[in-house]
Design a protein around this motif. Structure first.
Motif, PDB file in Angstrom:
ATOM      1  N   ARG A  28       0.814  -1.215   0.000  1.00 24.19           N
ATOM      2  CA  ARG A  28       0.000   0.000   0.000  1.00 24.19           C
ATOM      3  C   ARG A  28       0.846   1.262   0.000  1.00 24.19           C
ATOM      4  O   ARG A  28       0.344   2.356  -0.241  1.00 24.19           O
ATOM      5  CB  ARG A  28      -0.940  -0.003   1.207  1.00 24.19           C
ATOM      6  CG  ARG A  28      -2.061  -1.022   1.122  1.00 24.19           C
ATOM      7  CD  ARG A  28      -2.887  -1.045   2.399  1.00 24.19           C
ATOM      8  NE  ARG A  28      -2.124  -1.531   3.544  1.00 24.19           N
ATOM      9  CZ  ARG A  28      -2.603  -1.644   4.779  1.00 24.19           C
ATOM     10  NH1 ARG A  28      -3.848  -1.259   5.027  1.00 24.19           N
ATOM     11  NH2 ARG A  28      -1.858  -2.109   5.764  1.00 24.19           N
ATOM     12  N   ALA A  29       2.143   1.128   0.281  1.00 24.54           N
ATOM     13  CA  ALA A  29       3.009   2.297   0.359  1.00 24.54           C
ATOM     14  C   ALA A  29       3.410   2.818  -1.014  1.00 24.54           C
ATOM     15  O   ALA A  29       3.899   3.946  -1.139  1.00 24.54           O
ATOM     16  CB  ALA A  29       4.268   1.967   1.169  1.00 24.54           C
ATOM     17  N   GLY A  30       3.223   2.010  -2.053  1.00 26.70           N
ATOM     18  CA  GLY A  30       3.555   2.447  -3.398  1.00 26.70           C
ATOM     19  C   GLY A  30       5.033   2.589  -3.663  1.00 26.70           C
ATOM     20  O   GLY A  30       5.459   3.364  -4.535  1.00 26.70           O
ATOM     21  N   THR A  31       5.853   1.842  -2.937  1.00 32.23           N
ATOM     22  CA  THR A  31       7.303   1.909  -3.114  1.00 32.23           C
ATOM     23  C   THR A  31       7.795   0.700  -3.902  1.00 32.23           C
ATOM     24  O   THR A  31       7.177  -0.355  -3.903  1.00 32.23           O
ATOM     25  CB  THR A  31       8.021   1.952  -1.756  1.00 32.23           C
ATOM     26  OG1 THR A  31       7.613   0.816  -0.970  1.00 32.23           O
ATOM     27  CG2 THR A  31       7.656   3.219  -1.003  1.00 32.23           C
ATOM     28  N   ALA A  32       8.939   0.868  -4.570  1.00 33.36           N
ATOM     29  CA  ALA A  32       9.481  -0.209  -5.397  1.00 33.36           C
ATOM     30  C   ALA A  32      10.035  -1.343  -4.554  1.00 33.36           C
ATOM     31  O   ALA A  32      10.061  -2.496  -4.987  1.00 33.36           O
ATOM     32  CB  ALA A  32      10.565   0.344  -6.321  1.00 33.36           C
ATOM     33  N   SER A  33      10.500  -1.029  -3.369  1.00 31.00           N
ATOM     34  CA  SER A  33      11.050  -2.029  -2.453  1.00 31.00           C
ATOM     35  C   SER A  33      10.267  -1.967  -1.146  1.00 31.00           C
ATOM     36  O   SER A  33       9.482  -1.042  -0.929  1.00 31.00           O
ATOM     37  CB  SER A  33      12.537  -1.766  -2.210  1.00 31.00           C
ATOM     38  OG  SER A  33      12.735  -0.474  -1.667  1.00 31.00           O
ATOM     39  N   PRO A  34      10.443  -2.945  -0.252  1.00 35.34           N
ATOM     40  CA  PRO A  34       9.687  -2.929   1.011  1.00 35.34           C
ATOM     41  C   PRO A  34       9.806  -1.595   1.745  1.00 35.34           C
ATOM     42  O   PRO A  34      10.891  -1.019   1.846  1.00 35.34           O
ATOM     43  CB  PRO A  34      10.348  -4.065   1.798  1.00 35.34           C
ATOM     44  CG  PRO A  34      10.806  -5.028   0.752  1.00 35.34           C
ATOM     45  CD  PRO A  34      11.282  -4.155  -0.382  1.00 35.34           C
ATOM     46  N   LYS A  35       8.675  -1.114   2.249  1.00 31.90           N
ATOM     47  CA  LYS A  35       8.637   0.230   2.832  1.00 31.90           C
ATOM     48  C   LYS A  35       9.564   0.379   4.029  1.00 31.90           C
ATOM     49  O   LYS A  35      10.079   1.471   4.293  1.00 31.90           O
ATOM     50  CB  LYS A  35       7.210   0.587   3.231  1.00 31.90           C
ATOM     51  CG  LYS A  35       6.633  -0.283   4.351  1.00 31.90           C
ATOM     52  CD  LYS A  35       5.201   0.101   4.675  1.00 31.90           C
ATOM     53  CE  LYS A  35       4.608  -0.824   5.726  1.00 31.90           C
ATOM     54  NZ  LYS A  35       3.189  -0.503   6.014  1.00 31.90           N
ATOM     55  N   VAL A 223       3.497   3.740   9.263  1.00 27.89           N
ATOM     56  CA  VAL A 223       3.714   4.265   7.914  1.00 27.89           C
ATOM     57  C   VAL A 223       3.139   3.259   6.927  1.00 27.89           C
ATOM     58  O   VAL A 223       3.628   2.133   6.813  1.00 27.89           O
ATOM     59  CB  VAL A 223       5.208   4.519   7.654  1.00 27.89           C
ATOM     60  CG1 VAL A 223       5.439   4.931   6.203  1.00 27.89           C
ATOM     61  CG2 VAL A 223       5.739   5.590   8.606  1.00 27.89           C
ATOM     62  N   THR A 224       2.081   3.661   6.234  1.00 27.20           N
ATOM     63  CA  THR A 224       1.323   2.737   5.387  1.00 27.20           C
ATOM     64  C   THR A 224       1.156   3.247   3.963  1.00 27.20           C
ATOM     65  O   THR A 224       1.349   2.504   3.000  1.00 27.20           O
ATOM     66  CB  THR A 224      -0.068   2.487   6.000  1.00 27.20           C
ATOM     67  OG1 THR A 224       0.085   2.003   7.340  1.00 27.20           O
ATOM     68  CG2 THR A 224      -0.864   1.461   5.180  1.00 27.20           C
ATOM     69  N   TYR A 225       0.803   4.522   3.833  1.00 27.40           N
ATOM     70  CA  TYR A 225       0.490   5.097   2.527  1.00 27.40           C
ATOM     71  C   TYR A 225       1.593   6.066   2.093  1.00 27.40           C
ATOM     72  O   TYR A 225       2.384   6.539   2.919  1.00 27.40           O
ATOM     73  CB  TYR A 225      -0.856   5.807   2.597  1.00 27.40           C
ATOM     74  CG  TYR A 225      -1.989   4.876   2.980  1.00 27.40           C
ATOM     75  CD1 TYR A 225      -2.449   3.915   2.089  1.00 27.40           C
ATOM     76  CD2 TYR A 225      -2.582   4.958   4.242  1.00 27.40           C
ATOM     77  CE1 TYR A 225      -3.482   3.057   2.439  1.00 27.40           C
ATOM     78  CE2 TYR A 225      -3.613   4.097   4.595  1.00 27.40           C
ATOM     79  CZ  TYR A 225      -4.055   3.141   3.685  1.00 27.40           C
ATOM     80  OH  TYR A 225      -5.060   2.284   4.045  1.00 27.40           O
ATOM     81  N   PRO A 226       1.672   6.394   0.793  1.00 26.69           N
ATOM     82  CA  PRO A 226       2.755   7.268   0.314  1.00 26.69           C
ATOM     83  C   PRO A 226       2.881   8.571   1.076  1.00 26.69           C
ATOM     84  O   PRO A 226       3.998   9.020   1.373  1.00 26.69           O
ATOM     85  CB  PRO A 226       2.368   7.507  -1.159  1.00 26.69           C
ATOM     86  CG  PRO A 226       1.606   6.282  -1.558  1.00 26.69           C
ATOM     87  CD  PRO A 226       0.841   5.874  -0.326  1.00 26.69           C
TER      88      PRO A 226
END
Length: 240
Positions: A28-35, A223-226
């Motif tokens: 859900r964080a929208g990151t390329a790698s684990p948040k 910390v969950t979303y962008p």
């Protein structure tokens, strides 16, 4: 003279361990790698989390549970260890981590604090408040925040009802329980794929226990979303 022949040996003083499930992908964080590995105020996010736990003297050791083959963390930090036994779900990672602690010599009566890697804004003061509140509690407990907002029930995109919030709390972490009791509670749900286990407190509730609620902080969010990254960084930079 006192007859000690029938007296039971004293119960050893419990130790306290921390367990950090760190095997998620953070989709859900929208990151390329684990948040948990994303840069935040100059460090990977999880390093801020670990720094807070390291500052609590009563925590003997912190076990970080990562996915098999995850080589991002190569920690040479005091009282921090890695275990590559992460599971497909958070509950499975926690269960595997508890088994690793037991295999390494932790005792069932020892305390374990399970904390989300992505709650990087927790403070040593908050962790110590949880320890103080739960150390002599028969069950254990968790940091939580009284629900500040009006809560609505939805049906087809519209409000169906307003829920009384006076007795509602938002669960946070750490969550603190006896290692053996938490392991048994999770083991009882393992065959069903840990169904219904959304956090450690829910597993204990399913085992018939009633964990203590310890007031936390609104800053101890996950910390969950962008947009959460910018807020977390601003808070970290505002601290001494």
């Amino acid at each position: 003279m006192t007859d000690t022949s029938t007296q039971s040996p004293p119960t050893p003083v419990p130790r306290c361990f921390a367990l950090l499930p760190c095997a998620g992908t953070g989709s859900r964080a929208g990151t390329a790698s684990p948040k948990q590995y994303q840069p935040l105020a100059g460090l990977p996010l999880v390093r801020h989390t670990l720094a807070a736990l390291q500052a609590v003297d009563r925590i003997e050791r912190c076990l970080v549970v990562v996915a098999a083959g995850d080589l991002f963390l190569s920690l040479d930090l005091d009282r921090i260890e890695l275990a590559d036994c992460g599971g497909a779900t958070r509950a499975e990672s926690v269960f595997n981590g508890l088994q690793a602690l037991l295999a390494q010599g932790a005792a069932p009566h020892d305390w374990v604090l399970v904390h989300d890697a992505a709650r990087c804004l927790v403070t040593p003061q908050q962790v110590n408040a949880l320890l103080d509140a739960c150390w002599h509690d028969p069950v254990g407990g968790l940091l939580a925040l009284k629900l500040p907002d009006t809560l609505k029930v939805e049906a087809d995109g519209r409000v169906a009802a307003t829920v009384d919030r006076s007795d509602k709390w938002l669960a946070q972490t750490p969550q603190m329980f006896r290692l053996g009791a938490l392991h048994a509670a999770l083991a009882a749900t393992q065959a069903q794929g840990f169904a219904g286990v959304t956090d450690e407190a829910s597993a204990m509730e399913m085992a018939g226990q009633h964990p203590r609620l310890v007031p936390g902080s609104a800053q101890n969010f996950k910390v969950t979303y962008p947009e959460d990254f910018a807020l977390a960084e601003a808070i970290l930079k505002s601290r001494p």
